[in-house]
Structure formats: C-alpha cells, structure tokens
Design a protein around this motif. Structure first.
Motif, PDB file in Angstrom:
ATOM      1  N   LEU A  27      12.293  -6.142   3.219  1.00  0.00           N
ATOM      2  CA  LEU A  27      11.636  -5.055   2.497  1.00  0.00           C
ATOM      3  C   LEU A  27      10.582  -4.369   3.361  1.00  0.00           C
ATOM      4  O   LEU A  27      10.507  -3.130   3.394  1.00  0.00           O
ATOM      5  CB  LEU A  27      11.004  -5.595   1.212  1.00  0.00           C
ATOM      6  N   THR A  28       9.761  -5.144   4.076  1.00  0.00           N
ATOM      7  CA  THR A  28       8.755  -4.521   4.941  1.00  0.00           C
ATOM      8  C   THR A  28       9.415  -3.736   6.068  1.00  0.00           C
ATOM      9  O   THR A  28       8.925  -2.668   6.451  1.00  0.00           O
ATOM     10  CB  THR A  28       7.793  -5.565   5.533  1.00  0.00           C
ATOM     11  N   ALA A  29      10.530  -4.228   6.596  1.00  0.00           N
ATOM     12  CA  ALA A  29      11.244  -3.493   7.644  1.00  0.00           C
ATOM     13  C   ALA A  29      11.752  -2.158   7.111  1.00  0.00           C
ATOM     14  O   ALA A  29      11.666  -1.123   7.792  1.00  0.00           O
ATOM     15  CB  ALA A  29      12.404  -4.328   8.184  1.00  0.00           C
TER      16      ALA A  29
ATOM     17  N   LEU B  56      -6.498   7.060  -0.136  1.00  0.00           N
ATOM     18  CA  LEU B  56      -6.881   6.899  -1.534  1.00  0.00           C
ATOM     19  C   LEU B  56      -5.984   5.877  -2.227  1.00  0.00           C
ATOM     20  O   LEU B  56      -6.439   5.116  -3.090  1.00  0.00           O
ATOM     21  CB  LEU B  56      -6.796   8.243  -2.259  1.00  0.00           C
ATOM     22  N   SER B  57      -4.704   5.857  -1.855  1.00  0.00           N
ATOM     23  CA  SER B  57      -3.799   4.848  -2.397  1.00  0.00           C
ATOM     24  C   SER B  57      -4.257   3.451  -2.000  1.00  0.00           C
ATOM     25  O   SER B  57      -4.240   2.516  -2.813  1.00  0.00           O
ATOM     26  CB  SER B  57      -2.369   5.088  -1.895  1.00  0.00           C
ATOM     27  N   LEU B  58      -4.681   3.288  -0.744  1.00  0.00           N
ATOM     28  CA  LEU B  58      -5.165   1.990  -0.276  1.00  0.00           C
ATOM     29  C   LEU B  58      -6.435   1.575  -1.007  1.00  0.00           C
ATOM     30  O   LEU B  58      -6.611   0.408  -1.365  1.00  0.00           O
ATOM     31  CB  LEU B  58      -5.418   2.026   1.234  1.00  0.00           C
ATOM     32  N   VAL B  59      -7.335   2.538  -1.217  1.00  0.00           N
ATOM     33  CA  VAL B  59      -8.571   2.240  -1.941  1.00  0.00           C
ATOM     34  C   VAL B  59      -8.244   1.774  -3.354  1.00  0.00           C
ATOM     35  O   VAL B  59      -8.813   0.798  -3.866  1.00  0.00           O
ATOM     36  CB  VAL B  59      -9.494   3.477  -1.968  1.00  0.00           C
ATOM     37  N   LEU B  60      -7.308   2.473  -4.008  1.00  0.00           N
ATOM     38  CA  LEU B  60      -6.916   2.104  -5.368  1.00  0.00           C
ATOM     39  C   LEU B  60      -6.292   0.712  -5.404  1.00  0.00           C
ATOM     40  O   LEU B  60      -6.602  -0.102  -6.279  1.00  0.00           O
ATOM     41  CB  LEU B  60      -5.935   3.139  -5.924  1.00  0.00           C
TER      42      LEU B  60
ATOM     43  N   TYR C 182       3.556  -1.925   1.702  1.00  0.00           N
ATOM     44  CA  TYR C 182       3.848  -2.559   2.996  1.00  0.00           C
ATOM     45  C   TYR C 182       2.701  -3.483   3.405  1.00  0.00           C
ATOM     46  O   TYR C 182       2.908  -4.644   3.776  1.00  0.00           O
ATOM     47  CB  TYR C 182       4.090  -1.496   4.058  1.00  0.00           C
ATOM     48  N   PHE C 183       1.477  -2.964   3.344  1.00  0.00           N
ATOM     49  CA  PHE C 183       0.317  -3.781   3.732  1.00  0.00           C
ATOM     50  C   PHE C 183       0.131  -4.970   2.799  1.00  0.00           C
ATOM     51  O   PHE C 183      -0.253  -6.059   3.241  1.00  0.00           O
ATOM     52  CB  PHE C 183      -0.954  -2.924   3.753  1.00  0.00           C
ATOM     53  N   MET C 184       0.392  -4.773   1.522  1.00  0.00           N
ATOM     54  CA  MET C 184       0.256  -5.876   0.570  1.00  0.00           C
ATOM     55  C   MET C 184       1.252  -6.992   0.889  1.00  0.00           C
ATOM     56  O   MET C 184       0.898  -8.184   0.884  1.00  0.00           O
ATOM     57  CB  MET C 184       0.463  -5.363  -0.853  1.00  0.00           C
TER      58      MET C 184
END
Length: 298
Positions: free
Chosen positions: A80-82, A113-117, A166-168
């Motif tokens: 999934l991350t790939a 902003l998505s990352l902050v949320l 992805y980061f999560m």
C-alpha cells in the motif's frame, strides 16, 4: 543536534531538493511524464541502495526483511505504501510536463494542512501559538483560492490527501527510512520496467544523449530528498512536519513562475501572500525553539 533540530534541517533540505525536480523534468524530453516517472524509479533504486551502504543501514534493511517474514501484515502495508508513493512520484513529474504545475503547487499547499489535521485527530498533537496563527494564515490563502477557482483539480486533490496516510502507515510499520524506501522502490521497479519496455520511445537516448547523465542525476536527488523527508517524518510531530512542509510549495510556486513559465492571475496573489506570512511565522517559531534547545544543551 537535538532530534527536533535534525528533523527541521532534514525537512528543509528535502523541500529545497523536491522543488528542483519538476523543473528538472522539463529537460528530459523526448520522455513524457509517465516515462520520466518510470525512469525515476529505476534510477532511484541503486541510488537508495548506495545511500543505505553509505549510511551504514544494511543491518536495518536485513532487520526489515526479517520483520516482513515474521509479520506478513507488513507485506500488505508495504504494498500500500509503495502504491501511494508511486502515485505521488508520477504526479510530481507528470504535472510540469503537462502544464499542471500550479495545480501541483496548490496540492502541496493543502497537504501540510492535511498533516496538521491528521496529527491533531490521530496523535493528539498540539501546536504552539505561532504555529496555530500560521495555520490560520495558510487557511485564509487556501480558502481564497477555493473561492476564486471554485473547486480543486484531481492533481491538487491527490497531492493534498496522498501523503498523510502514507506517513501514518510508515510510522506504524516502524521501518528505517532508507530501508522502507528501498523496499518500496523494489516493489515499484517491475511497474517501471513494464512501462519502459512497452511504451518508451525506442530512440530516446540517441535523440537526447544527455539522458544518460540527467536520469541518474534525477534518481540520486530523488533518493536523497525523499530519504530526508522520511527521516524528518520519524523525528518530528506530524503537526510540525506539516507546517514545515509549507516551505516546499512556496518554492514550487517560484519554480512554476520563473522556471516553468506559468502565469499567475492578479487575483491569485491574495492566495499566496497569507501563505507566505505563514511560512515566515513557522521559520521564526522554529528558529526560536531551536535557539532555546541549544541554550539548554550549553
């Protein structure tokens, strides 16, 4: 250097390098956006492996492979991350070649902003006062853009929402940044080979012999920038990572106008000025925090 100081430095370095890549892609004709993406994957793979060796992370790669054997669920997560990474890498080089650079830039304005949320909702992260003010300024600029344009293009939308999951996932998997990136490149390599074998212009390298050194260069800078961004994502709270990520779209804006040659309408300046104010506040706040940390260490 304090961990958060290292994270800030890595995030800024990644933003500087990433901003160069769309303009760099314009010199890779006669390859189209899909072919530049495929070549970027193949040339990044050895570059990431070399970085693994130089950074002394081979043992961590072995550990990651052992974890994949012991925990099969990680294989699904890695697939999934790939896939998420592949979509982002494709858009990043396809957009400038197809005159979608400003849509790409707006997506990267929305992505922080998505990352902050995500950091606030899923990790209960809190922002300092200046960071909250910065988010408000950035939100004003983005709301103005939505009002002027009347919606978001698919390029903008995918850029805005693609990286947070992805980061999560990468944070949950717990892989070393270099090792995880190398494994993702391995999974994307067959896709890249298929695209090149079946769709690449047969005489591309004879028409443009400079591709022999420009493409390896693209792989190297891509690997370095992405490894730095992943390293920052492990060292920094997602909220702070999201705020620092505003540096990249500001740089992409300048690349769009002064390198790619796209035109900004007069009304759109009301979008960018509040966001630039947000960036200034973030830089000031980060510098103040790092100065306090250095004083404590001394």
């Amino acid at each position: 250097m304090h961990l958060s100081g290292r994270g800030v430095a890595m995030s800024v370095f990644a933003s500087l390098i990433f901003a160069v890549i769309p303009g760099y892609a314009l010199y890779l004709g006669p390859l189209d956006g899909v072919q530049v993406f495929a070549q970027r994957i193949l040339w990044s793979l050895p570059a990431v492996f070399v970085l693994l060796i130089v950074a002394g992370r081979i043992s961590m790669l072995k550990e990651a492979l052992l974890r994949l054997v012991r925990e099969p669920i990680l294989i699904l997560a890695l697939l999934l991350t790939a896939a998420l990474l592949g979509v982002q890498w494709l858009i990043f080089v396809w957009a400038p070649i197809n005159e979608q650079m400003l849509d790409l830039t707006m997506g990267y304005f929305l992505m922080p902003l998505s990352l902050v949320l995500v950091g606030r909702v899923f990790y209960s992260e809190y922002l300092r006062r200046l960071q909250r003010i910065a988010v408000c300024f950035a939100a004003v600029g983005i709301i103005h853009e939505l009002w002027v344009v009347g919606g978001l293009s698919w390029v903008t939308f995918l850029c805005a929402v693609g990286y947070p999951p992805y980061f999560m996932l990468r944070r949950w998997m717990g892989f070393d940044s270099f090792s995880g990136l190398f494994l993702e490149m391995l999974l994307l390599a067959p896709v890249a080979i298929y695209l090149i074998v079946n769709y690449a212009p047969a005489d591309a390298f004879s028409i443009a012999p400079q591709l022999w050194y420009l493409l390896p260069g693209l792989g190297l800078i891509s690997a370095m920038a992405f490894a730095a961004m992943l390293g920052a994502s492990h060292l920094l709270p997602l909220g702070l990572l999201g705020i620092l990520s505003y540096i990249e779209p500001v740089l992409l804006f300048f690349v769009s106008v002064f390198w790619v040659g796209e035109i900004i309408e007069s009304g759109e300046w009301l979008t960018y000025i509040p966001i630039w104010i947000a960036v200034v506040l973030v830089v000031f706040d980060s510098a103040r925090v790092l100065l306090k940390q250095s004083r404590r260490l001394n």
